[in-house]
Scaffold this active site. Structure first.
Site, PDB file in Angstrom:
ATOM      1  N   ASP A 308       0.812  -1.217   0.000  1.00 19.87           N
ATOM      2  CA  ASP A 308       0.000   0.000   0.000  1.00 19.87           C
ATOM      3  C   ASP A 308       0.851   1.276   0.000  1.00 19.87           C
ATOM      4  O   ASP A 308       2.014   1.255   0.396  1.00 19.87           O
ATOM      5  CB  ASP A 308      -0.863   0.055   1.277  1.00 19.87           C
ATOM      6  CG  ASP A 308      -1.990  -0.969   1.256  1.00 19.87           C
ATOM      7  OD1 ASP A 308      -2.025  -1.801   0.344  1.00 19.87           O
ATOM      8  OD2 ASP A 308      -2.826  -0.913   2.174  1.00 19.87           O
ATOM      9  N   ASP A 309       0.216   2.363  -0.382  1.00 19.14           N
ATOM     10  CA  ASP A 309       0.683   3.750  -0.173  1.00 19.14           C
ATOM     11  C   ASP A 309       1.654   4.277  -1.232  1.00 19.14           C
ATOM     12  O   ASP A 309       2.034   5.425  -1.182  1.00 19.14           O
ATOM     13  CB  ASP A 309       1.328   3.965   1.208  1.00 19.14           C
ATOM     14  CG  ASP A 309       0.357   3.728   2.350  1.00 19.14           C
ATOM     15  OD1 ASP A 309      -0.857   3.576   2.084  1.00 19.14           O
ATOM     16  OD2 ASP A 309       0.807   3.689   3.511  1.00 19.14           O
ATOM     17  N   HIS A 358      -5.943   3.039  -3.641  1.00 20.24           N
ATOM     18  CA  HIS A 358      -5.951   3.238  -2.187  1.00 20.24           C
ATOM     19  C   HIS A 358      -6.410   4.670  -1.900  1.00 20.24           C
ATOM     20  O   HIS A 358      -5.929   5.287  -0.974  1.00 20.24           O
ATOM     21  CB  HIS A 358      -4.525   2.986  -1.680  1.00 20.24           C
ATOM     22  CG  HIS A 358      -4.383   2.828  -0.204  1.00 20.24           C
ATOM     23  ND1 HIS A 358      -5.262   2.109   0.561  1.00 20.24           N
ATOM     24  CD2 HIS A 358      -3.433   3.284   0.653  1.00 20.24           C
ATOM     25  CE1 HIS A 358      -4.852   2.139   1.834  1.00 20.24           C
ATOM     26  NE2 HIS A 358      -3.758   2.852   1.914  1.00 20.24           N
ATOM     27  N   HIS A 452       3.742  -2.278   3.153  1.00 14.90           N
ATOM     28  CA  HIS A 452       3.768  -0.910   2.608  1.00 14.90           C
ATOM     29  C   HIS A 452       5.121  -0.663   1.936  1.00 14.90           C
ATOM     30  O   HIS A 452       6.149  -0.736   2.619  1.00 14.90           O
ATOM     31  CB  HIS A 452       3.563   0.111   3.724  1.00 14.90           C
ATOM     32  CG  HIS A 452       2.250  -0.030   4.423  1.00 14.90           C
ATOM     33  ND1 HIS A 452       2.028  -0.968   5.406  1.00 14.90           N
ATOM     34  CD2 HIS A 452       1.083   0.636   4.257  1.00 14.90           C
ATOM     35  CE1 HIS A 452       0.776  -0.874   5.823  1.00 14.90           C
ATOM     36  NE2 HIS A 452       0.169   0.091   5.146  1.00 14.90           N
TER      37      HIS A 452
HETATM   38 ZN    ZN Z   1      -2.388   3.204   3.564  1.00 13.80          ZN
END
Ligand code: ZN
Length: 495
Positions: A308-309, A358, A452
């Site tokens: 993610d991110d 996201h 992440h």
């Molecule tokens: Zn996140």
């Protein structure tokens, strides 16, 4: 709600999560990969730094510009102070769908041989309403100095006169405009066509419902006002066209967006890897663009690695690791990061990994109005499609915060919600051994592992995570391969 972390001085205590912050900064420093440039949207020579936490909920990203040390240090200080103050004030929360939240996103508004401009936008949600504020930093490469926003214009008084003359909205309080400008007008930048824009934080000069108030001067007024440095800054800003700004600011209505119907055999595959079935062929999941034998997750043990991110600079290192291991993964990306690193995202797609969204800038969706939720999802979806040619069909809500409204909107956009079943807590434990321990303890067939790629230590852990899982007999697959045919509007978090 009048909380303004942007304007308060840090008065926090040295608590354990602060150590996480320090570790995060050290970690970000070590990342030195540089992506290839691409056309007019060449990726900048900057790295993304980040601080994030699920409890309390904050997500802050900002740039480190290697040859602009004073600028980078000023940004470090500002973000750390803002995050520290937020964490000190809100401490640990009970999570839920309306937990306090701080979000800081960034954008390079100018970057040439002479001038660098960085804009940070902060959003604070403290239980009732959100508050948005922006701040722009200008750096003079020639002198190696930061320039105050007032340095863009010949005279602060002339700026005030021009801004007041340009205001025609009766909701804007002119005396508040004057006092805000006298205090230094923190957010001054340029429109795409080079007109001077002064933005005032939400609640500063108008009712909160007006949001951030932007006053844009016309071409003649801008030219008359600018200092020599301001002229150079304007040119640099014009030469830095922001990717994705042509995306609709008003998202299409649900009626005009045809949802994907997974039950309809005539519906074409909406994205790579999302065609359902436990396949690992040319539709996605195969790394390096080569055909691979089918993996049937009903017959063999499968897990999905998710990141993610991003994308960030270090995503390129992760891609090399995944390619060497011949391991597919799924990336849940932020539109705002794709804006800065489009070529990295294109590379993710070319390697055959699955891409979900996201949100645009990591807002806690459950605290937003439906229109804002749609905007967060649809802008990210459109930008990913613009960059990769494939429209994402998966999304993961920041902090895992979702509700029936979010799912309804997701359904209208053809998005299935993907949560996770193994949280590596890599945002908290910035080291390889605890990440491995979480994977070792949590891996079961059909599980989705959350990591992440904005944290260097997470990328460091990936070779060992892959080795560990394969030693236990797991096949690595994308989320769509794992789930079969994820359905829009449904939520998935395998056991
Ligand atoms: Zn996140």
């Amino acid at each position: 709600m009048r909380l303004s972390p942007h304007r308060r001085r840090y008065a926090g205590l040295l608590v354990p999560w602060l150590l996480v912050c320090v570790a995060a900064l050290a970690a970000c420093n070590a990342d030195a990969t540089s992506p290839e440039p691409r056309g007019k949207h060449a990726e900048p020579e900057v790295q993304t730094r980040s601080l994030s936490s699920n409890d309390p909920r904050f997500h802050a990203t900002w740039p480190h510009v290697r040859d602009a040390q004073r600028l980078s240090k000023a940004l470090d200080r500002y973000v750390k102070a803002t995050v520290d103050q937020f964490a000190h004030e809100y401490g640990e929360t009970d999570g839920g769908t309306s937990a306090p939240e701080l979000n800081i996103a960034w954008r390079l508004v100018a970057d040439d041989d002479e001038v660098v401009g960085v804009r940070l936008e902060s959003y604070l949600f403290a239980g009732a309403n959100g508050e948005t504020a922006g701040r722009t930093w200008w750096y003079d490469r020639a002198s190696g100095r930061l320039r105050a926003n007032a340095g863009l214009v010949r005279s602060p008084a002339a700026l005030e006169t021009a801004v007041l003359a340009a205001i025609d909205d009766p909701d804007i309080d002119r005396s508040l405009v004057s006092s805000s400008l006298e205090q230094g007008a923190p957010d001054v930048d340029f429109t795409d066509d080079g007109r001077l824009r002064v933005r005032f934080a939400q609640y500063d000069v108008a009712p909160g419902s007006a949001g951030v108030v932007a006053v844009v001067l016309d071409e003649a007024a801008t030219t008359a006002l600018l200092s020599p440095f301001g002229e150079r800054a304007r040119q640099a800003a014009i030469d830095q066209p922001p990717l994705g700004d042509d995306l609709p600011s008003v998202p299409p209505s649900p009626e005009t967006t045809a949802p994907t119907d997974p039950a309809d055999p005539t519906t074409p595959p909406a994205t790579d890897g999302a065609t359902g079935g436990a396949t690992d062929g040319a539709t996605g999941g195969a790394t390096g663009g080569t055909d691979k034998p089918r993996v049937n997750c009903r017959k063999v043990k499968c897990v999905a690695l998710t990141f993610d991110d991003g994308p960030v600079t270090d995503t390129n290192r992760l891609l090399r690791i995944l390619r060497r291991a011949d391991a597919p993964a799924t990336f849940f990306v932020l539109g705002q990061q794709v804006q800065t690193y489009p070529e990295t995202l294109a590379r993710v797609a070319r390697q055959g990994h699955e891409i979900g969204i996201h949100t645009w800038d990591h807002r806690q969706l459950t605290t937003l109005r439906p229109r804002a939720i749609r905007g967060e999802l649809v802008r990210a979806q459109l930008l990913v499609e613009q960059v990769t040619g494939h429209k994402p069909t998966l999304f993961r809500p920041p902090y895992g915060a979702s509700d029936a409204r979010v799912l309804r909107i997701a359904r209208s956009l053809g998005l299935a919600q993907v949560l996770w079943s193994v949280d590596t807590l890599d945002w908290k434990n910035r080291a390889v051994p605890p990440i491995l321990a979480k994977v070792r303890g949590g891996a079961r067939p059909g599980r989705i592992i959350l990591m992440h790629d904005i944290h260097r230590t997470s990328v460091d852990a990936v070779p060992k995570v892959i080795k560990l899982l394969r030693r236990q007999g797991y096949h690595l697959v994308t989320v769509s391969e794992l789930l079969g045919a994820p359905q829009p509007g449904r939520s998935y978090s395998q056991r």
